[in-house]
Write a protein that holds these residues in place. Sequence first.
Motif, mmCIF file in Angstrom:
data_model
loop_
_atom_site.group_PDB
_atom_site.id
_atom_site.type_symbol
_atom_site.label_atom_id
_atom_site.label_comp_id
_atom_site.label_asym_id
_atom_site.label_seq_id
_atom_site.Cartn_x
_atom_site.Cartn_y
_atom_site.Cartn_z
ATOM 1 N N TYR B 176 45.095 40.398 49.686
ATOM 2 C CA TYR B 176 43.640 40.236 49.818
ATOM 3 C C TYR B 176 43.041 41.365 50.654
ATOM 4 O O TYR B 176 42.458 42.298 50.127
ATOM 5 C CB TYR B 176 43.313 38.855 50.409
ATOM 6 C CG TYR B 176 41.821 38.606 50.511
ATOM 7 C CD1 TYR B 176 41.076 38.318 49.365
ATOM 8 C CD2 TYR B 176 41.157 38.666 51.734
ATOM 9 C CE1 TYR B 176 39.712 38.123 49.441
ATOM 10 C CE2 TYR B 176 39.793 38.461 51.815
ATOM 11 C CZ TYR B 176 39.062 38.193 50.667
ATOM 12 O OH TYR B 176 37.713 38.002 50.749
ATOM 13 N N ARG B 180 43.090 43.712 47.036
ATOM 14 C CA ARG B 180 42.066 43.417 46.037
ATOM 15 C C ARG B 180 40.816 42.759 46.596
ATOM 16 O O ARG B 180 39.835 42.582 45.894
ATOM 17 C CB ARG B 180 42.658 42.486 44.971
ATOM 18 C CG ARG B 180 43.834 43.042 44.230
ATOM 19 C CD ARG B 180 44.227 42.110 43.116
ATOM 20 N NE ARG B 180 45.103 41.018 43.542
ATOM 21 C CZ ARG B 180 44.868 39.730 43.315
ATOM 22 N NH1 ARG B 180 43.771 39.355 42.693
ATOM 23 N NH2 ARG B 180 45.711 38.814 43.724
ATOM 24 N N ARG B 183 37.123 44.021 46.147
ATOM 25 C CA ARG B 183 36.726 43.993 44.746
ATOM 26 C C ARG B 183 36.245 42.605 44.361
ATOM 27 O O ARG B 183 35.194 42.434 43.727
ATOM 28 C CB ARG B 183 37.929 44.380 43.884
ATOM 29 C CG ARG B 183 37.671 44.369 42.422
ATOM 30 C CD ARG B 183 38.972 44.456 41.648
ATOM 31 N NE ARG B 183 39.684 43.185 41.612
ATOM 32 C CZ ARG B 183 40.839 42.994 40.984
ATOM 33 N NH1 ARG B 183 41.426 44.018 40.388
ATOM 34 N NH2 ARG B 183 41.410 41.813 40.957
ATOM 35 N N GLU B 184 37.010 41.606 44.784
ATOM 36 C CA GLU B 184 36.645 40.233 44.447
ATOM 37 C C GLU B 184 35.291 39.883 45.044
ATOM 38 O O GLU B 184 34.438 39.302 44.389
ATOM 39 C CB GLU B 184 37.721 39.255 44.939
ATOM 40 C CG GLU B 184 39.078 39.454 44.291
ATOM 41 C CD GLU B 184 39.028 39.327 42.779
ATOM 42 O OE1 GLU B 184 38.860 38.220 42.278
ATOM 43 O OE2 GLU B 184 39.154 40.367 42.094
ATOM 44 N N GLN B 188 31.944 39.031 43.108
ATOM 45 C CA GLN B 188 31.362 37.694 43.310
ATOM 46 C C GLN B 188 29.896 37.796 43.692
ATOM 47 O O GLN B 188 29.060 37.038 43.210
ATOM 48 C CB GLN B 188 32.117 36.969 44.420
ATOM 49 C CG GLN B 188 33.253 36.109 43.911
ATOM 50 C CD GLN B 188 34.329 35.916 44.943
ATOM 51 O OE1 GLN B 188 34.109 36.173 46.126
ATOM 52 N NE2 GLN B 188 35.493 35.498 44.498
ATOM 53 N N SER B 193 31.580 35.613 40.266
ATOM 54 C CA SER B 193 33.026 35.411 40.236
ATOM 55 C C SER B 193 33.730 36.763 40.259
ATOM 56 O O SER B 193 33.166 37.780 39.879
ATOM 57 C CB SER B 193 33.455 34.591 39.015
ATOM 58 O OG SER B 193 33.055 35.241 37.840
ATOM 59 N N GLY B 194 34.956 36.714 40.738
ATOM 60 C CA GLY B 194 35.725 37.947 40.833
ATOM 61 C C GLY B 194 36.416 38.273 39.517
ATOM 62 O O GLY B 194 36.176 37.618 38.504
ATOM 63 N N GLY B 196 39.896 38.662 39.400
ATOM 64 C CA GLY B 196 41.186 37.960 39.391
ATOM 65 C C GLY B 196 42.370 38.797 38.966
ATOM 66 O O GLY B 196 42.298 40.013 38.834
ATOM 67 N N SER B 197 43.489 38.078 38.803
ATOM 68 C CA SER B 197 44.706 38.711 38.336
ATOM 69 C C SER B 197 45.397 37.744 37.391
ATOM 70 O O SER B 197 45.677 36.624 37.783
ATOM 71 C CB SER B 197 45.627 39.035 39.503
ATOM 72 O OG SER B 197 46.871 39.513 39.044
ATOM 73 N N GLU B 199 43.454 40.864 35.588
ATOM 74 C CA GLU B 199 42.040 41.199 35.550
ATOM 75 C C GLU B 199 41.404 40.792 34.224
ATOM 76 O O GLU B 199 42.059 40.829 33.176
ATOM 77 C CB GLU B 199 41.860 42.716 35.753
ATOM 78 C CG GLU B 199 41.892 43.154 37.212
ATOM 79 C CD GLU B 199 43.313 43.309 37.758
ATOM 80 O OE1 GLU B 199 44.260 43.061 37.000
ATOM 81 O OE2 GLU B 199 43.459 43.684 38.933
ATOM 82 N N ARG B 338 42.280 47.916 41.448
ATOM 83 C CA ARG B 338 43.075 46.792 41.959
ATOM 84 C C ARG B 338 43.317 46.967 43.461
ATOM 85 O O ARG B 338 42.806 46.223 44.268
ATOM 86 C CB ARG B 338 44.399 46.681 41.200
ATOM 87 C CG ARG B 338 45.124 45.380 41.482
ATOM 88 C CD ARG B 338 46.202 45.119 40.462
ATOM 89 N NE ARG B 338 47.088 44.044 40.877
ATOM 90 C CZ ARG B 338 47.085 42.823 40.355
ATOM 91 N NH1 ARG B 338 46.241 42.511 39.409
ATOM 92 N NH2 ARG B 338 47.939 41.907 40.784
#
Lengths: 187, 737, 326
Positions: B176, B180, B183-184, B188, B193-194, B196-197, B199, B338
Amino acid sequence: MSKKTEPRYAMVVDTKLCVACKACVLACKSENDVPDGFCRDWLVEETRGVFPDLRAENRSERCNHCAHPPCVHACPTGASHVNEGGTVLVTHHKCTGCKACIGACPYDSRFVHPDGYVDKCTFCLHRVQRGKEPACVEVCPTFCLHFGDLNDPDSEVSKLLRTRKHKVLHPETGCEPNVYFLEGGPR
Amino acid sequence: MSGLTRRQFIQIGGAAAGTAAVGAGLTTNWFGADPDVVHDPGTEGDRVVPTFCELCFWKCGVLAHVKDGRVTKLTGNPAHPLSRGRLCPRGTGGIGLLYDPDRLKKPLIRKSKGGDQVFREVEWDAALDHVAENLLKIKDKYGPEAMALYSHGYGGSWFKHLLKAYGSGNIAAPSYAQCRGPREVGFQLTFGSGVGSPETTDMEHSRVITLIGSHLGENMHNTQVQDLARALDRGAELVVVDPRFSIAAGKARYWLPIKPGTDIALLLAWMHVIVNEGLYDHDYLARYAVGLDKLKESLKDRTPEWAFARTTIPPETIVETARFIAGAGPASLVHPGRHVTWYGDDTQRSRAIALLNALLGAWGRKGGFTLPSKVDLPSYPYTKYAHKPKAPPDMPKDTLYPLADSTLASGLCMASIPGTAAYDIKGWIVYGTNLIQSLPAPEQTMKAIQSLDFMVAVDVLPAEICGFADVVLPESTYLERCDEVHTPPYKEPFVAVRQPVVDPLYDSKPGWWIARELAHRIGLNDYFPWKDSVEYAMHRVKAGGFDCDELRLSGVALGKPTPVYIEDGLDPAFDTPSGKIELYSDTLEQAGFDPVPQYEPPEEPPPGQFRLLFGRSPAHTFGRTTNNRFLSEVVDGNEVWLNARVATEMGLKDGTNVVLINQDGVRSEPVPLKATQRIRPDCVYMVHGYGHDAKGLKFAKGRGASDSRLVTRYKVDPIMGGTGMNVNFVRVERWAS
Amino acid sequence: MNQPTIEVLHGRHNHLIDPALHIWGWEIPVYLFLGGVVAGLLILSAALELVRGRKDASLPMRTAPFVALVLLSLGMVALFLDLEHKLYTFRFYLAFEPTSPMSWGSWILVLVYPVAFLLGMGSVPQETRVRLIGYPPFQKLKVSSWLMCVFGRADSLRRPLLWASVVSGAALGIYTGILLGALSARPQWDTAILGPLFLTSGLSTGAAFLLLLPLDDGERHKLVRWDLLAIGAELLLIAIMLIGFAAGDRAGQIALTNLTTGNWGGAFWVLVVLLGLGVPLVMDLLEVRRRLAPVFLAPLFVLIGGLSLRFIMLASGQASSFRMIQ
């Protein structure tokens, strides 16, 4: 019923897609139990130009399974031979390890296996004969490797060579490689 | 297993194996008595067990071939949406982890021996009793929240569950705040919303893909690279913004060798051109977004000329690329990257990327971002956690990163230094993450460890972090255990299971067993009612309506597909305060930040110094695979990239061993120089994860240099607490042996 | 300053192959050298008799075929040492591959042994034959009757044997060159000159070997003149080879540079051309013109030059590769 023509196996490598990740090298190593320190396929990354004006080409290379294989011609015992579909293979128990074939190969595709015979890419013929693709082709995450029969005009490799600009490595050797490299853009 | 073989059947020639081929002398075959042989290497398994990979965190489906009890090879599972029958180099290399001779083999306990401290091999009971005793001690003395868990890896779920049952919510992963997170948060704030993975990027259908410092192809996430290749094959074009001529840059229509740290300036100028020329998706924004006018207003002065002075990218190139990118919208994807913790302004940079994507209309659109669903599996019923844990002390006293939505690993580490945070952390469980390399400023990490009452490490290999633990518990590799079921949001929703392929080697134990045994010892039996992880997983799978036997045979089952694009009738929901895409963020404004990203000039490297950048090798996952001898067959060390002209001026030749010395005088291990045209003259680059000094990593020890060691300085992202690590400067000196 | 550059990352590190081929060590050049000397001995000793008739030859000349057998066997030991799978050596003799010089070579060796043996047996003087046949253990073991038979055959087939010796010697000499010359994958070896070059070198080293031994004046007189011819021919062939490389493509340029100005330039000019050919040429000329008494120096230099030629050609050939052409 017409007799089916003998296949001519070939590999087509799309340099536009290859990211030089070497998944092909490791897949080959585990599929073929290639000993530590050796590889049957490998990556060549070329960068030409001067910063910031650069061009790059990545090539997954291996034995070219040449139509005129000097390695087979050089072999004194018949261990190196042309097998199904033009695949160049070495029969382990006929090989004395004299290395004439290694000297004869302009692409340095062969090496001496620690067990004493000369080893090289086999196009995974043992898989192909079971209807599978070579391990490197199967694993490639960029879909840059294609394998098939050039004598079949409908095969993927035939189509790619018909439609895309391509080259072989060092055509001046006259060996007529069966591994082709696609370059950017249509033919 | 016909379903598992390939799509395309290759015609086999008329004759069978061992055909006497044309050209070979008849004498050599003795008229067939001594035929040519097609040797079969014999690596095809007697048993093929489908499972999913753990060499990185993408979790591709693999088929493990087992012959005579040994895993001979790992191939991609064609049925698995994340591998589609293909693997990255690491996926194949799992055997190198399973059969790593340096694996942790027995539980270890730290003991005093004549003034020195040593690890002594003990039986599991003794080790677990010792850990349990300390867990209870810490709970008694400081309360459960004094215990923290760092977890990186899919087997960590059991320990997260354990820690929550124990009463602590202090669970963090370096993925975190060291990776990433920004970015999230940036996405958001914009879309609700982000990404994720895996992506939610839909590169496969993109017409133009823009990479901002992301080096896909070297950063090897299987499906992403597959999608990128599919796109390129279909004629998609790349715009790559990177100080380094990455592999991706080598395939790009435009490579912009930007000055490091100035990406926001370029992004603002691009948006300036797009907004000024009206190249944005008018209908899309009108329907789904708010704040366009305010965005336009704040971009007024962000001209290409303004950006040129900061980024060194010529204005005409900025204009040309802006038009090029916009021309392909909405199938124009500006990739969110990422690992994005670079300069401390990372949330705002990510938000700028999000805004650009919004202008292109790419969110929720084919060739942009998908809005995927996941398979919902009911959880295994167990006792509810007894109480709500205390809020994590992951921010320094009197400091707030208001928009952090996950616990900061670096913050929990700081909180272990007494008196720095709201309360002190006194004990660590470290699961599968080598914090010495994954957190910035390793000296600080070691200082924090010194203040702990107790630390236990659960790992497969004796990474540096294990050397600091009081107890080291040897975990089985992913090929020897069953873990939690995998059901990520993805454009093709699926359920995948990890199952044991072979029995655990040595005296290693799977994570679920370790966590349950600990739970039993500290009175938390009720939280672990399952017989074992297989029973746990199958219970969930069955509850979700899937056939367990079938799933165990195929490794994966597809869920019901849902539309993932607006084009397909999906009605997008934006979980933002306005319920729309926020081009202008009131949330940020209220928290005291720029509602639209603004450019802050980065600190310049002093003369004779270079900005230290780091990245990934496709054959390795940080430092955790550098001891893998099989993977090292293709990449067995790192090197320092330095511009060839600069190297010549400094009298340094390609291949010379050099050392890097950072602004705080910290020296790197000797490492070969790569003098190359492929990088700007003002920075150096190296692959992260090398320079191990743990003796137990017999292969990795002493290979290459560690970038982490040189990251003594980091810049905290004030919005969410991420640690920007590309803020260190180094001198390059010839290594004097 | 900003010259266009090319950076090549070659991800292959195969033992004996990378970064440059080095599959063959000392064994092969030693074998090639000894093969050359043997070829020279067989051709020269037979030719001498063909020219001068069958009269009393000196001891070295009479035993030359046997010496050749010993040297050839030493060479084959070296060759055997180089094989990676020695137990499969018999495979050479389960096949004949017309395109493989090495296959030709292994069969030529089979031919050379009986020819050299019979040639040598035919040169054994009468009194020695009598002693051998009369040796009691030989009589007991029935070796004597076999010997009588062999001596009879060696005498009756003397003339065909002499020609067989010249032909098999020439085949052996040429083959040692073709062995490398057929490997056109190595620019350095990609020349048809190597066959005749190694043959002439074999002749001059064979002559030099004999000249180091106590020959009679008549033999010496002839051999020095033949040696002169061989050295002259060798120099000419080297010149043609270099011109051929120079006239060639990129591969030829690599080969030319390698030998003339590259890594092997110094050794090639000094050891092969100057010491191994130039100096002996002058000394032979002086000897022929009776300005210089026979000395050991010239033949010694020729032998050093011949051995160096094999080592240099082998090493430079392995290092030359199409890989060098980007």
